[in-house]
Design a protein around this motif. Sequence first.
Motif, PDB file in Angstrom:
ATOM      1  N   THR A 231       5.344  -0.417 -18.140  1.00 37.64           N
ATOM      2  CA  THR A 231       4.449   0.476 -18.881  1.00 37.64           C
ATOM      3  C   THR A 231       4.144   1.748 -18.104  1.00 37.64           C
ATOM      4  O   THR A 231       3.940   1.720 -16.896  1.00 37.64           O
ATOM      5  CB  THR A 231       3.118  -0.223 -19.201  1.00 37.64           C
ATOM      6  OG1 THR A 231       2.434  -0.544 -17.980  1.00 37.64           O
ATOM      7  CG2 THR A 231       3.350  -1.505 -19.996  1.00 37.64           C
ATOM      8  N   GLU A 232       4.116   2.851 -18.821  1.00 34.97           N
ATOM      9  CA  GLU A 232       3.724   4.139 -18.265  1.00 34.97           C
ATOM     10  C   GLU A 232       2.575   4.677 -19.108  1.00 34.97           C
ATOM     11  O   GLU A 232       2.758   5.070 -20.269  1.00 34.97           O
ATOM     12  CB  GLU A 232       4.898   5.118 -18.290  1.00 34.97           C
ATOM     13  CG  GLU A 232       4.554   6.533 -17.848  1.00 34.97           C
ATOM     14  CD  GLU A 232       4.220   6.666 -16.367  1.00 34.97           C
ATOM     15  OE1 GLU A 232       3.996   7.790 -15.909  1.00 34.97           O
ATOM     16  OE2 GLU A 232       4.179   5.641 -15.651  1.00 34.97           O
ATOM     17  N   THR A 233       1.360   4.655 -18.559  1.00 34.94           N
ATOM     18  CA  THR A 233       0.186   5.155 -19.264  1.00 34.94           C
ATOM     19  C   THR A 233      -0.746   5.855 -18.284  1.00 34.94           C
ATOM     20  O   THR A 233      -0.577   5.735 -17.071  1.00 34.94           O
ATOM     21  CB  THR A 233      -0.605   4.022 -19.966  1.00 34.94           C
ATOM     22  OG1 THR A 233      -1.259   3.197 -18.987  1.00 34.94           O
ATOM     23  CG2 THR A 233       0.304   3.149 -20.830  1.00 34.94           C
ATOM     24  N   ASN A 253       3.173  -2.117 -14.183  1.00 33.33           N
ATOM     25  CA  ASN A 253       2.806  -0.698 -14.203  1.00 33.33           C
ATOM     26  C   ASN A 253       3.850   0.142 -13.478  1.00 33.33           C
ATOM     27  O   ASN A 253       4.168  -0.113 -12.307  1.00 33.33           O
ATOM     28  CB  ASN A 253       1.459  -0.480 -13.522  1.00 33.33           C
ATOM     29  CG  ASN A 253       0.306  -1.084 -14.291  1.00 33.33           C
ATOM     30  OD1 ASN A 253       0.351  -1.202 -15.511  1.00 33.33           O
ATOM     31  ND2 ASN A 253      -0.739  -1.476 -13.566  1.00 33.33           N
ATOM     32  N   ILE A 254       4.358   1.148 -14.160  1.00 34.37           N
ATOM     33  CA  ILE A 254       5.245   2.123 -13.526  1.00 34.37           C
ATOM     34  C   ILE A 254       4.393   3.037 -12.641  1.00 34.37           C
ATOM     35  O   ILE A 254       3.291   3.433 -13.016  1.00 34.37           O
ATOM     36  CB  ILE A 254       5.993   2.950 -14.590  1.00 34.37           C
ATOM     37  CG1 ILE A 254       6.898   2.029 -15.430  1.00 34.37           C
ATOM     38  CG2 ILE A 254       6.815   4.065 -13.952  1.00 34.37           C
ATOM     39  CD1 ILE A 254       7.478   2.696 -16.664  1.00 34.37           C
ATOM     40  N   LYS A 255       4.899   3.364 -11.466  1.00 39.25           N
ATOM     41  CA  LYS A 255       4.159   4.199 -10.529  1.00 39.25           C
ATOM     42  C   LYS A 255       4.848   5.528 -10.212  1.00 39.25           C
ATOM     43  O   LYS A 255       4.197   6.479  -9.802  1.00 39.25           O
ATOM     44  CB  LYS A 255       3.916   3.431  -9.229  1.00 39.25           C
ATOM     45  CG  LYS A 255       2.935   2.273  -9.385  1.00 39.25           C
ATOM     46  CD  LYS A 255       1.564   2.761  -9.804  1.00 39.25           C
ATOM     47  CE  LYS A 255       0.554   1.651  -9.925  1.00 39.25           C
ATOM     48  NZ  LYS A 255      -0.773   2.157 -10.370  1.00 39.25           N
ATOM     49  N   SER A 268       0.191   9.155 -11.712  1.00 43.35           N
ATOM     50  CA  SER A 268      -1.133   9.779 -11.692  1.00 43.35           C
ATOM     51  C   SER A 268      -1.111  11.197 -12.247  1.00 43.35           C
ATOM     52  O   SER A 268      -2.166  11.778 -12.510  1.00 43.35           O
ATOM     53  CB  SER A 268      -1.695   9.787 -10.263  1.00 43.35           C
ATOM     54  OG  SER A 268      -0.812  10.444  -9.376  1.00 43.35           O
ATOM     55  N   HIS A 269       0.095  11.765 -12.438  1.00 39.28           N
ATOM     56  CA  HIS A 269       0.224  13.082 -13.055  1.00 39.28           C
ATOM     57  C   HIS A 269       0.789  12.985 -14.468  1.00 39.28           C
ATOM     58  O   HIS A 269       1.326  13.961 -14.995  1.00 39.28           O
ATOM     59  CB  HIS A 269       1.112  13.992 -12.203  1.00 39.28           C
ATOM     60  CG  HIS A 269       0.381  14.633 -11.069  1.00 39.28           C
ATOM     61  ND1 HIS A 269       0.737  14.449  -9.757  1.00 39.28           N
ATOM     62  CD2 HIS A 269      -0.716  15.433 -11.046  1.00 39.28           C
ATOM     63  CE1 HIS A 269      -0.101  15.112  -8.972  1.00 39.28           C
ATOM     64  NE2 HIS A 269      -0.983  15.716  -9.732  1.00 39.28           N
ATOM     65  N   ASP A 270       0.654  11.803 -15.052  1.00 44.13           N
ATOM     66  CA  ASP A 270       1.263  11.580 -16.365  1.00 44.13           C
ATOM     67  C   ASP A 270       0.237  11.017 -17.337  1.00 44.13           C
ATOM     68  O   ASP A 270      -0.401   9.994 -17.065  1.00 44.13           O
ATOM     69  CB  ASP A 270       2.440  10.608 -16.219  1.00 44.13           C
ATOM     70  CG  ASP A 270       3.380  10.638 -17.409  1.00 44.13           C
ATOM     71  OD1 ASP A 270       3.189  11.491 -18.292  1.00 44.13           O
ATOM     72  OD2 ASP A 270       4.297   9.809 -17.452  1.00 44.13           O
ATOM     73  N   HIS A 271       0.077  11.672 -18.473  1.00 43.92           N
ATOM     74  CA  HIS A 271      -0.839  11.222 -19.529  1.00 43.92           C
ATOM     75  C   HIS A 271      -0.068  10.605 -20.695  1.00 43.92           C
ATOM     76  O   HIS A 271      -0.649  10.278 -21.726  1.00 43.92           O
ATOM     77  CB  HIS A 271      -1.679  12.415 -20.019  1.00 43.92           C
ATOM     78  CG  HIS A 271      -2.814  12.052 -20.901  1.00 43.92           C
ATOM     79  ND1 HIS A 271      -2.790  12.246 -22.274  1.00 43.92           N
ATOM     80  CD2 HIS A 271      -4.028  11.515 -20.627  1.00 43.92           C
ATOM     81  CE1 HIS A 271      -3.931  11.844 -22.799  1.00 43.92           C
ATOM     82  NE2 HIS A 271      -4.706  11.403 -21.836  1.00 43.92           N
ATOM     83  N   SER A 272       1.239  10.444 -20.563  1.00 47.44           N
ATOM     84  CA  SER A 272       2.044   9.863 -21.641  1.00 47.44           C
ATOM     85  C   SER A 272       1.725   8.382 -21.789  1.00 47.44           C
ATOM     86  O   SER A 272       1.111   7.766 -20.910  1.00 47.44           O
ATOM     87  CB  SER A 272       3.531  10.066 -21.357  1.00 47.44           C
ATOM     88  OG  SER A 272       3.928   9.317 -20.223  1.00 47.44           O
ATOM     89  N   LYS A 273       2.154   7.785 -22.928  1.00 48.66           N
ATOM     90  CA  LYS A 273       1.888   6.373 -23.203  1.00 48.66           C
ATOM     91  C   LYS A 273       3.144   5.755 -23.808  1.00 48.66           C
ATOM     92  O   LYS A 273       3.468   5.979 -24.976  1.00 48.66           O
ATOM     93  CB  LYS A 273       0.702   6.219 -24.169  1.00 48.66           C
ATOM     94  CG  LYS A 273      -0.645   6.672 -23.593  1.00 48.66           C
ATOM     95  CD  LYS A 273      -1.198   7.771 -24.439  1.00 48.66           C
ATOM     96  CE  LYS A 273      -2.499   8.366 -23.972  1.00 48.66           C
ATOM     97  NZ  LYS A 273      -2.810   8.454 -22.584  1.00 48.66           N
ATOM     98  N   TRP A 274       3.861   4.970 -22.984  1.00 47.79           N
ATOM     99  CA  TRP A 274       5.083   4.342 -23.469  1.00 47.79           C
ATOM    100  C   TRP A 274       5.415   3.132 -22.613  1.00 47.79           C
ATOM    101  O   TRP A 274       4.839   2.921 -21.541  1.00 47.79           O
ATOM    102  CB  TRP A 274       6.248   5.332 -23.470  1.00 47.79           C
ATOM    103  CG  TRP A 274       6.546   6.025 -22.161  1.00 47.79           C
ATOM    104  CD1 TRP A 274       6.023   7.201 -21.716  1.00 47.79           C
ATOM    105  CD2 TRP A 274       7.453   5.591 -21.127  1.00 47.79           C
ATOM    106  NE1 TRP A 274       6.537   7.526 -20.476  1.00 47.79           N
ATOM    107  CE2 TRP A 274       7.421   6.561 -20.090  1.00 47.79           C
ATOM    108  CE3 TRP A 274       8.308   4.477 -20.984  1.00 47.79           C
ATOM    109  CZ2 TRP A 274       8.190   6.446 -18.936  1.00 47.79           C
ATOM    110  CZ3 TRP A 274       9.084   4.369 -19.820  1.00 47.79           C
ATOM    111  CH2 TRP A 274       9.019   5.346 -18.821  1.00 47.79           C
TER     112      TRP A 274
END
Length: 328
Positions: A231-233, A253-255, A268-274
Amino acid sequence: MAMILFSFNRFVLYKLPKYNINESAGSGLNYLYLDSMSEGWQPGRSLINMTESAVGRVLEQLYRTYRTNSAVYMMYNDAPPSMKNYTTKLGHSKGILLFDKSQGFWLIHSVPRFPPFPEDGYGYPSTGQLYGQSAICVTYKYQQFKEIAIQMFSYNPNVYNCSIPEEYWDDLWGLQKICLGSHFPWVEPTHLITLESANGDTFLSFAKSKYFVDDIFTGWIAQTLGTDILTETWQPRGDELPSNCSLAHHVFNIKRLTLPSHSSFYSSHDHSKWCVSRLATAPWTCIGDLNRNPSQIWRSGGFICTQNKFIYNAFSRMVSYYKACIPL
């Protein structure tokens, strides 16, 4: 008369963050793009704040036709352009519906304060430049919007502009009530439907209401798809749900991500949700509007999922590092 649509079946878009690892700042307006005619990420031909951008061209249909009162449109965002703060009482969802009796599109995105009101014309907020953002837009025939309208019950969106002409009221009575600001005292905790795009592609639509008090990824998506997922959120430090291996299918969690251009950025610089399935044997990709943090357990929203191999490859190959579960 059918609405003239920008000729696409579906596209996904990744607005890139302003800062990459060990590189100077970018514009915060560049994006990657993948539509039904391409097999991988392509750089956007213009900046996302321009009407020539992929999302700008699609939304121009709304800005050009909203006064005609011939089509249904709904704009929803828990942080609409007119508000300085977020609303936490309604769904953590962001999107646009635009369709007539022939077809139209459902655009799901992650950008606060976007898009502008119809009378203001297309634009992109300066607040949306810093972080990465995601979007998926799919064209559907009219009958599918009756199903999407049911999903909106669970989404409980914060609608900030809409129009439903009288000729649609019988078919879309629920959507009309949502448009008028009505809320339903009880809906199902979850609602899962299959949607078919205008071109015949199949999508799964997951809609979570506030009555499903759980992480949508761990408690529902991974278990329903039958696969471990990455997940990337948006996960602000100190306010995140850790990777979870407590159920049959695990959630990680993707980092860190690496782009096709070999640039990298942290989550931490990403607001995407996928999310994507961990293994390519079940090539699922889901794009939506909920995060993996504790406050989102009580929020409504959803994801649209596809097994398109090109979308899966585009997202999964970006994953540079994800966090394993902490042993108990």
